[in-house]
Structures are given as C-alpha cells and as structure tokens.
Design a protein around this motif. Structure first.
Motif, PDB file in Angstrom:
ATOM      1  N   LEU A   1       0.842  -1.188   0.000  1.00 49.32           N
ATOM      2  CA  LEU A   1       0.000   0.000   0.000  1.00 49.32           C
ATOM      3  C   LEU A   1       0.884   1.247   0.000  1.00 49.32           C
ATOM      4  N   SER A   2       0.347   2.347  -0.505  1.00 50.08           N
ATOM      5  CA  SER A   2       1.153   3.570  -0.604  1.00 50.08           C
ATOM      6  C   SER A   2       1.603   4.047   0.773  1.00 50.08           C
ATOM      7  N   GLY A   3       0.737   3.930   1.780  1.00 49.21           N
ATOM      8  CA  GLY A   3       1.128   4.356   3.115  1.00 49.21           C
ATOM      9  C   GLY A   3       2.271   3.539   3.676  1.00 49.21           C
ATOM     10  N   THR A   4       2.294   2.245   3.356  1.00 47.78           N
ATOM     11  CA  THR A   4       3.383   1.383   3.823  1.00 47.78           C
ATOM     12  C   THR A   4       4.683   1.757   3.130  1.00 47.78           C
ATOM     13  N   ARG A   5       4.604   2.106   1.843  1.00 52.03           N
ATOM     14  CA  ARG A   5       5.807   2.567   1.136  1.00 52.03           C
ATOM     15  C   ARG A   5       6.377   3.813   1.813  1.00 52.03           C
ATOM     16  N   ASP A   6       5.481   4.732   2.192  1.00 52.07           N
ATOM     17  CA  ASP A   6       5.940   5.949   2.865  1.00 52.07           C
ATOM     18  C   ASP A   6       6.646   5.613   4.176  1.00 52.07           C
ATOM     19  N   GLU A   7       6.118   4.649   4.910  1.00 54.03           N
ATOM     20  CA  GLU A   7       6.757   4.254   6.171  1.00 54.03           C
ATOM     21  C   GLU A   7       8.129   3.650   5.911  1.00 54.03           C
ATOM     22  N   TRP A   8       8.248   2.863   4.852  1.00 55.07           N
ATOM     23  CA  TRP A   8       9.544   2.294   4.504  1.00 55.07           C
ATOM     24  C   TRP A   8      10.528   3.391   4.078  1.00 55.07           C
ATOM     25  N   GLU A   9      10.046   4.390   3.353  1.00 53.80           N
ATOM     26  CA  GLU A   9      10.937   5.482   2.957  1.00 53.80           C
ATOM     27  C   GLU A   9      11.535   6.154   4.190  1.00 53.80           C
ATOM     28  N   ALA A  10      10.707   6.340   5.219  1.00 54.71           N
ATOM     29  CA  ALA A  10      11.204   6.952   6.450  1.00 54.71           C
ATOM     30  C   ALA A  10      12.211   6.056   7.150  1.00 54.71           C
ATOM     31  N   LEU A  11      11.971   4.754   7.142  1.00 55.74           N
ATOM     32  CA  LEU A  11      12.908   3.820   7.770  1.00 55.74           C
ATOM     33  C   LEU A  11      14.229   3.769   7.004  1.00 55.74           C
ATOM     34  N   LEU A  12      14.147   3.708   5.696  1.00 50.73           N
ATOM     35  CA  LEU A  12      15.356   3.618   4.883  1.00 50.73           C
ATOM     36  C   LEU A  12      16.224   4.861   5.036  1.00 50.73           C
ATOM     37  N   ALA A  13      15.585   6.025   5.084  1.00 52.62           N
ATOM     38  CA  ALA A  13      16.345   7.270   5.198  1.00 52.62           C
ATOM     39  C   ALA A  13      16.785   7.537   6.632  1.00 52.62           C
ATOM     40  N   GLY A  14      16.033   6.988   7.602  1.00 51.45           N
ATOM     41  CA  GLY A  14      16.317   7.262   8.999  1.00 51.45           C
ATOM     42  C   GLY A  14      17.180   6.208   9.654  1.00 51.45           C
ATOM     43  N   PRO A  15      16.588   5.280  10.411  1.00 48.72           N
ATOM     44  CA  PRO A  15      17.397   4.322  11.173  1.00 48.72           C
ATOM     45  C   PRO A  15      18.255   3.401  10.312  1.00 48.72           C
ATOM     46  N   LEU A  16      17.864   3.170   9.052  1.00 44.79           N
ATOM     47  CA  LEU A  16      18.700   2.328   8.184  1.00 44.79           C
ATOM     48  C   LEU A  16      19.802   3.128   7.504  1.00 44.79           C
ATOM     49  N   GLY A  17      19.853   4.421   7.773  1.00 47.03           N
ATOM     50  CA  GLY A  17      21.003   5.246   7.405  1.00 47.03           C
ATOM     51  C   GLY A  17      21.258   5.388   5.924  1.00 47.03           C
ATOM     52  N   GLY A  18      20.247   5.179   5.080  1.00 47.14           N
ATOM     53  CA  GLY A  18      20.458   5.299   3.647  1.00 47.14           C
ATOM     54  C   GLY A  18      21.248   4.153   3.036  1.00 47.14           C
ATOM     55  N   ARG A  19      21.531   3.138   3.839  1.00 49.13           N
ATOM     56  CA  ARG A  19      22.269   1.983   3.320  1.00 49.13           C
ATOM     57  C   ARG A  19      21.309   1.074   2.563  1.00 49.13           C
ATOM     58  N   PRO A  20      21.778   0.394   1.515  1.00 44.67           N
ATOM     59  CA  PRO A  20      20.866  -0.357   0.655  1.00 44.67           C
ATOM     60  C   PRO A  20      20.466  -1.701   1.258  1.00 44.67           C
ATOM     61  N   ALA A  21      19.380  -2.226   0.742  1.00 44.13           N
ATOM     62  CA  ALA A  21      19.030  -3.617   1.027  1.00 44.13           C
ATOM     63  C   ALA A  21      19.947  -4.529   0.230  1.00 44.13           C
ATOM     64  N   THR A  22      20.342  -5.642   0.818  1.00 41.50           N
ATOM     65  CA  THR A  22      21.159  -6.635   0.118  1.00 41.50           C
ATOM     66  C   THR A  22      20.325  -7.815  -0.367  1.00 41.50           C
ATOM     67  N   ARG A  23      19.171  -8.037   0.273  1.00 39.11           N
ATOM     68  CA  ARG A  23      18.214  -9.078  -0.104  1.00 39.11           C
ATOM     69  C   ARG A  23      16.939  -8.839   0.698  1.00 39.11           C
TER      70      ARG A  23
END
Length: 364
Positions: A74-96
């Motif tokens: 869902l679009s709202g879930t994508r937005d939550e992931w964007e915040a996680l990826l940019a925030g606590p995951l530090g902009g580092r990529p997924a490996t799998r």
C-alpha cells in the motif's frame, strides 16, 4: 549500532506475563528502530486492520541490510519504509529481501523493495509458488468449486455472493513478485553479515513457513510461527478442501519445541520480542487441544462448520473474518475426521453435517 536506532538493553523495563519474559521496554514508533540483538533492528509498519502492525526486521549484511518481511503493498506502507530507509537504516541499501511466508502482510512490498535495490527475494519454494498462484487469480472470476466449498460449510447465498465479489483480493495488497527467487529450505544455513541463520520450517499457518535461527546467540526471527499472545490462523481453503493443516501445525509446534533452545530470544511478526519459547509452544498446543475437546462435545448433535464458531472463538464472527473463521473451523473438523473422532455427511443441498463418532465419551 545503526544510525537513528535505539539500542534496547535487556533488563530495565523488562516484564513477565504468563510465563514469558518481555525484555524490552521500548516499542519502535513510526520511522524508528530498536536494536534488539547485535546487528538486528526491530521496526514496525502499520496495517489497516484490527491487528494494526507487523514487525519487520533489518539484519546488518556488510554495507547494507537484509530485510525480513515487508508489510502490505500500500502507498502508506511505502511511505513508512521510505522513512525507515532514510532514517534508522542510514540510507544503506538492502542486500536481499527475506520473506518468512506468503501472506500479504509479509510479502506485500517484496517486489517493490527487490526492484528498488536490484536484490533477490529469498523464500521457501512452497511459499513463493503459492504466492505466485494467488497473484494469478487477481482479476479472475471466482471458481464455482469455491462457492460449493462455502455452501458446504453452511454459508447462505448472500455470503457466497460476497465471496464471489471479493475473490482475487490477494493481489490488491501484494506487488508483483520477482520472476525468480532464492530458495530457503529446512536445515539450510543462510549467511547474513558473516553469521549463519539456520532455517527451521513450520507448516499449518502457511505451507512452508521459514523461521531463521542464529544459533550463535539463539536469536530467532519467528514470523507468524511463534507469536507471544495470539494464535496464528490455521485454515482450510477451497484450493485444498481435504487438507489437515491443524495436524501439520501441531506436529510443527512439537518439533520446534524439540529443536529450539528454551531461552532463545524470539522476534515475532506481531507483538513484542520475548523469551520463553517452550512455554509459548506448550500454550499454543494446549489451546488447540482444548478447542478440539469443546468442538467434540458440540458435535454430539450434527453441526455445520458455521455452527461451531462458538466452540472455537471467544468473539462473535462478523462478515469481515467469516472466511478465516470458517477455514479455522474446518481445520479443526478435518483434524477430528482424520483422527476418526468425527464423521461428515453431505445432504441433498450440498451442505456438510459433522458429528462426533463417540458421543458417549467424556471429553472434558
């Protein structure tokens, strides 16, 4: 510790409930992460359901993260992931992207994440194939065999009409999956960040559910196989009406108790991380055994699947959960049938009537 995450020390704020230890006082909020084991972040994304969240996890993997489960597509879930990826995951990529099983709240954004980072999807074979099958049903008319299945369970014609209307909804919350995947199977060791995670497979809730166990420090990514407070749905569906998922589920729970260490830290898909896996497995088994006894007593007179909801569920069953409740009732009925403890007769209207085979036996 990852950027933006909070290291949760075990001890302060820990509590005990029903024989389980909940070692972390802090639950991650939207866009936050809590480090619950070395290199393992606990995060939450929301679900628009009564069960309002799913836990997702990130495991450090070299310069990036192995992501475990995804939430709905869902679009709202994508937005939550964007915040996680940019925030606590530090902009580092997924490996799998690792998915414990094929239910929509676990694989909904797997395709999106895999495409975004050009990384593989990791699943067991039956979960991947079943998900692809269900996605292929999206937009297709409901099969008449499905209507027959629910009619046999005791649904009336308006309820069957709703089944026809809602058929194929799996694809409404699941992005297209990658055309290929990396297979996990029972006993495999999945290396993440230089550490091995052993694959332990369970059945019943889904066909080939994968738990990941880091034996070095006994951390278990448990998916829906071992939840701390609720029992996972175990259902029969129209695609396999004679299935015995409850039998599979009980065997899996007993097997996991024989394999997993008692003091492991379980990171579940819903609820909070906990210790006391043997206690919880015992409670899940006892719950189903008690349900089967109540059901057997109810079957002293013939019943349809929809007539036994009161024997299995504490709350009234509404239209929104009727399919799951019917599936779970049939799972218990099929189990009794396989055990020789119930019989089933279909009447001229195509409705199944279930009866205990020994109505004189004391089942309390």
């Amino acid at each position: 510790m990852a950027d933006g995450s909070v290291l949760a020390e075990e001890g302060p704020g820990a509590r005990s409930e029903r024989g389980l230890e909940y070692p972390f006082a802090r639950v991650p909020g939207t866009g936050e992460a809590v480090e619950v084991a070395p290199g393992v972040l606990w995060m939450r994304v929301s679900l628009p359901l009564a069960l309002d969240h799913i836990n997702v996890y990130a495991v450090e993997d070299g310069d990036g993260w192995a992501l475990v489960d995804t939430g709905l597509g869902l679009s709202g879930t994508r937005d939550e992931w964007e915040a996680l990826l940019a925030g606590p995951l530090g902009g580092r990529p997924a490996t799998r992207v690792v998915c414990t099983h094929m239910h929509p709240d676990h694989i909904g954004l797997a395709g999106w994440l895999c495409e975004r980072f050009s990384v593989p999807l990791v699943m067991t074979r039956l979960e991947y194939v079943t998900a692809r099958m269900l996605l292929a049903d999206s937009g297709q008319p409901a099969p008449e065999s499905g209507a027959d299945f629910y009619r046999a369970a005791g649904w009336d014609e308006p309820q069957i009409a709703r089944y026809r209307r809602d058929f194929g909804q799996f694809g409404r919350a699941v992005d297209a999956l990658p055309a290929g995947y990396v297979r996990m199977r029972e006993g495999d060791r999945l290396s993440i960040g230089g550490q091995d995670w052993r694959i332990v497979v369970g059945e019943g809730h889904s066909p080939e559910h994968a738990c990941l166990w880091r034996e070095a420090d006994d951390v278990i990514l448990g998916g829906d196989q071992i939840l701390p407070k609720i029992s996972s749905n175990v259902s029969v569906w129209p695609t396999e009406p004679a299935a015995d998922p409850l039998g599979d589920w009980l065997v899996s729970l007993e097997r996991m108790k024989s394999i997993l260490p008692a003091n492991a830290l379980v990171l579940p898909s819903h609820g909070e991380p906990f210790r006391g896996v043997h206690t919880r497995l015992d409670a899940l088994i006892r719950g189903h055994v008690s349900s089967l006894k109540r059901l057997e007593r109810a079957l002293k007179t013939p019943k349809r699947a929809v007539d036994v909801f009161g024997s299995l569920f504490a709350r009234p069953v509404g239209d929104g959960v009727r399919g799951m409740a019917t599936g779970e009732s049939l799972a218990h009925l099929n189990y009794l049938l396989r055990q020789g403890r119930a019989s089933c007769d279909r009447d001229v209207d195509g409705v199944d009537w279930w009866t205990a085979t020994d109505t004189s036996r004391e089942t309390a």
